[in-house]
Design a protein around this motif. Structure first.
Motif, PDB file in Angstrom:
ATOM      1  N   ALA A 141       2.930   2.915  -0.122  1.00 20.95           N
ATOM      2  CA  ALA A 141       3.375   3.988   0.764  1.00 20.95           C
ATOM      3  C   ALA A 141       4.673   4.609   0.251  1.00 20.95           C
ATOM      4  CB  ALA A 141       3.568   3.463   2.183  1.00 20.95           C
ATOM      5  N   SER A 142       5.573   3.776  -0.265  1.00 27.64           N
ATOM      6  CA  SER A 142       6.841   4.284  -0.797  1.00 27.64           C
ATOM      7  C   SER A 142       6.602   5.172  -2.019  1.00 27.64           C
ATOM      8  CB  SER A 142       7.766   3.124  -1.177  1.00 27.64           C
ATOM      9  OG  SER A 142       8.110   2.379  -0.044  1.00 27.64           O
ATOM     10  N   TYR A 143       5.622   4.773  -2.845  1.00 28.39           N
ATOM     11  CA  TYR A 143       5.303   5.600  -4.011  1.00 28.39           C
ATOM     12  C   TYR A 143       4.808   6.968  -3.577  1.00 28.39           C
ATOM     13  CZ  TYR A 143       2.975   7.322  -8.182  1.00 28.39           C
ATOM     14  OH  TYR A 143       2.581   8.110  -9.236  1.00 28.39           O
ATOM     15  N   TYR A 144       3.950   7.016  -2.559  1.00 20.20           N
ATOM     16  CA  TYR A 144       3.432   8.299  -2.099  1.00 20.20           C
ATOM     17  C   TYR A 144       4.502   9.128  -1.404  1.00 20.20           C
ATOM     18  CZ  TYR A 144      -1.344   7.332  -3.430  1.00 20.20           C
ATOM     19  OH  TYR A 144      -2.477   7.092  -4.156  1.00 20.20           O
ATOM     20  N   VAL A 145       5.461   8.458  -0.776  1.00 20.64           N
ATOM     21  CA  VAL A 145       6.606   9.187  -0.232  1.00 20.64           C
ATOM     22  C   VAL A 145       7.369   9.869  -1.364  1.00 20.64           C
ATOM     23  CG1 VAL A 145       8.877   8.929   0.846  1.00 20.64           C
ATOM     24  CG2 VAL A 145       6.893   7.800   1.852  1.00 20.64           C
ATOM     25  N   GLY A 146       7.601   9.126  -2.450  1.00 22.59           N
ATOM     26  CA  GLY A 146       8.270   9.708  -3.612  1.00 22.59           C
ATOM     27  C   GLY A 146       7.469  10.829  -4.227  1.00 22.59           C
ATOM     28  N   GLU A 147       6.144  10.620  -4.343  1.00 25.48           N
ATOM     29  CA  GLU A 147       5.293  11.667  -4.887  1.00 25.48           C
ATOM     30  C   GLU A 147       5.339  12.914  -4.017  1.00 25.48           C
ATOM     31  OE1 GLU A 147       0.856  11.288  -4.989  1.00 25.48           O
ATOM     32  OE2 GLU A 147       1.187  11.098  -7.147  1.00 25.48           O
TER      33      GLU A 147
END
Length: 419
Positions: A157-163
């Protein structure tokens, strides 16, 4: 006394683990920013770049071509994996991040440099920088997401927030920067593209540092898992992730179509559909529609669809909205309600809704595949996404260069204004 010390120790360990987890979440989000910020930043800046570069409003089409040519990199990586060529994953990601940051630095100082080829002037540096930036961003689907198999699923989820932030950040900077007049030398932007690209370069440096910390920091090691430690397969009452092969193929096709639109076809026609409503309208369309991308991602992470029927319904709305913006591009340079506020607002909202829906559906589909089985799905969906993007770019190129369906709008020509 011993009991109290034991409780204090457990509380201390829990607090330390929570602190470490927060740091890892922040590092992964910062790393995720690098996924698409390069290409997003270039497209967001187009309303200003077209004023000073020789291609003018055909520039988006040329850049889409460069982006899709860059797919040779991911395809080469796929073939290398097929023939069992092993690359050090961390070194490859580091090299890509370094390349992406270098390209932003190059753009900051040489984005106006051109070359003549067969009597025509071309923005050679911008084309080259776009190609290598796209090489990084297109490879993120095949390298960045699979790298996260080393971490617990909660960190995805954190990766997709960054993306998602990779769309928000350049859009926010561009909105602060402002726009310029298209027909004369008057400029009303607050700072030049040079400082815009420098700011993106600095952000990419932070992403590079975040990845180095993720790969080497000792406290991060405690948050990693082996591929078999965590079973990512989930069961849902309405959407069983172990779906039938027919539904799986359908979802793959749907994911490919969404990428065809978002990454290949729509960027090439955006100027045709929104520029006739004015330069400011086009600028707002380019920036605000990218803001819809992270919003769609947030909703997909925290409010995932509970049934494949919901995905079908959202996809239908997406295709209908897409048909509308394609229609506006085909009737350029004189679309309906061209000189009214209603027309301007409607085209901006159409693009925002379209990009938001595509982002939501893409992430929802990717999540279904990721939860169905092992981490190899992350690599397979990356292949599907790249194939869809490539077909979209080819379609955009054919319509722009080999048909008369798309006609450029020249807002400086007197006959484009109402009498």
């Amino acid at each position: 006394m011993e009991e109290k010390n034991k409780v204090d120790l457990e509380a201390s360990l829990k607090s330390e683990k929570s602190k470490n987890s927060l740091i890892v979440h922040l590092l992964i989000a910062t790393f995720g920013i690098s996924a698409w910020i390069g290409i997003n930043s270039i497209f967001v800046e187009l309303p200003l770049l077209v004023n000073s570069l020789p291609e003018k409003w055909n520039l988006p089409m040329y850049l889409v071509i460069m982006i899709q040519v860059a797919n040779i990199g991911p395809m080469a990586y796929i073939l290398a994996r097929k023939f069992n060529f092993n690359f050090p994953e961390s070194y490859l990601i580091f090299a890509l991040l370094l390349l992406g940051a270098s390209m932003m630095s190059l753009l900051a100082f040489f984005y106006k440099k051109t070359l003549f080829f067969r009597g025509k002037e071309y923005s050679a540096v911008l084309f080259a920088a776009t190609f290598f930036t796209a090489l990084v961003n297109c490879s993120s689907s095949l390298l960045f997401m699979p790298y996260l198999r080393h971490f617990r699923e909660s960190y995805l989820a954190s990766y997709y927030v960054g993306e998602g932030l990779s769309g928000i950040i350049p859009s926010a900077i561009a909105l602060i920067q402002g726009t310029g007049s298209q027909c004369d030398s008057e400029k009303i932007e607050r700072f030049s593209p040079q400082y815009y690209f420098i700011s993106i370069f600095i952000i990419l440096l932070f992403s590079l540092i975040a990845f180095l910390l993720l790969d080497n920091l000792e406290l991060v090691a405690s948050e990693k898992v082996s591929e078999n430690t965590e079973n990512v397969a989930r069961k849902d009452e309405n959407l069983n992730h172990k779906f039938e092969s027919t539904l799986r193929i359908y979802f793959y096709i749907l994911l490919g179509l969404m990428c065809l639109l978002a990454n290949g076809f729509l960027p090439g026609i955006q100027s045709f559909s929104s520029l006739p409503y004015g330069n400011i309208t086009y600028h707002l369309t380019a920036t605000l529609s990218l803001l819809a991308n992270p919003i769609g991602c947030f909703l997909a992470v925290f409010f995932p669809p509970k049934s494949w029927k919901i995905i079908n319904w959202l996809s239908t709305v997406t295709f209908l909205n897409c048909s509308h913006v394609i229609y506006l591009a085909f009737v350029s340079p004189r679309p309906p309600l061209q000189y009214s506020v209603v027309g301007k607002v409607f085209v901006i909202l159409s693009w925002i809704l379209l990009i938001g829906l595509i982002s939501y559906v893409k992430l929802a589909l990717a999540s279904i595949f990721r939860h169905e089985a092992h981490s190899g799905n992350l690599f397979r969906i990356g292949i599907v996404m790249q194939i869809g993007s490539a077909f979209g770019a080819v379609l955009s190129l054919i319509l722009s260069s080999f048909t008369k369906l798309l006609e450029s709008y020249d807002s400086c020509s007197e006959d484009t204004f109402p009498s």
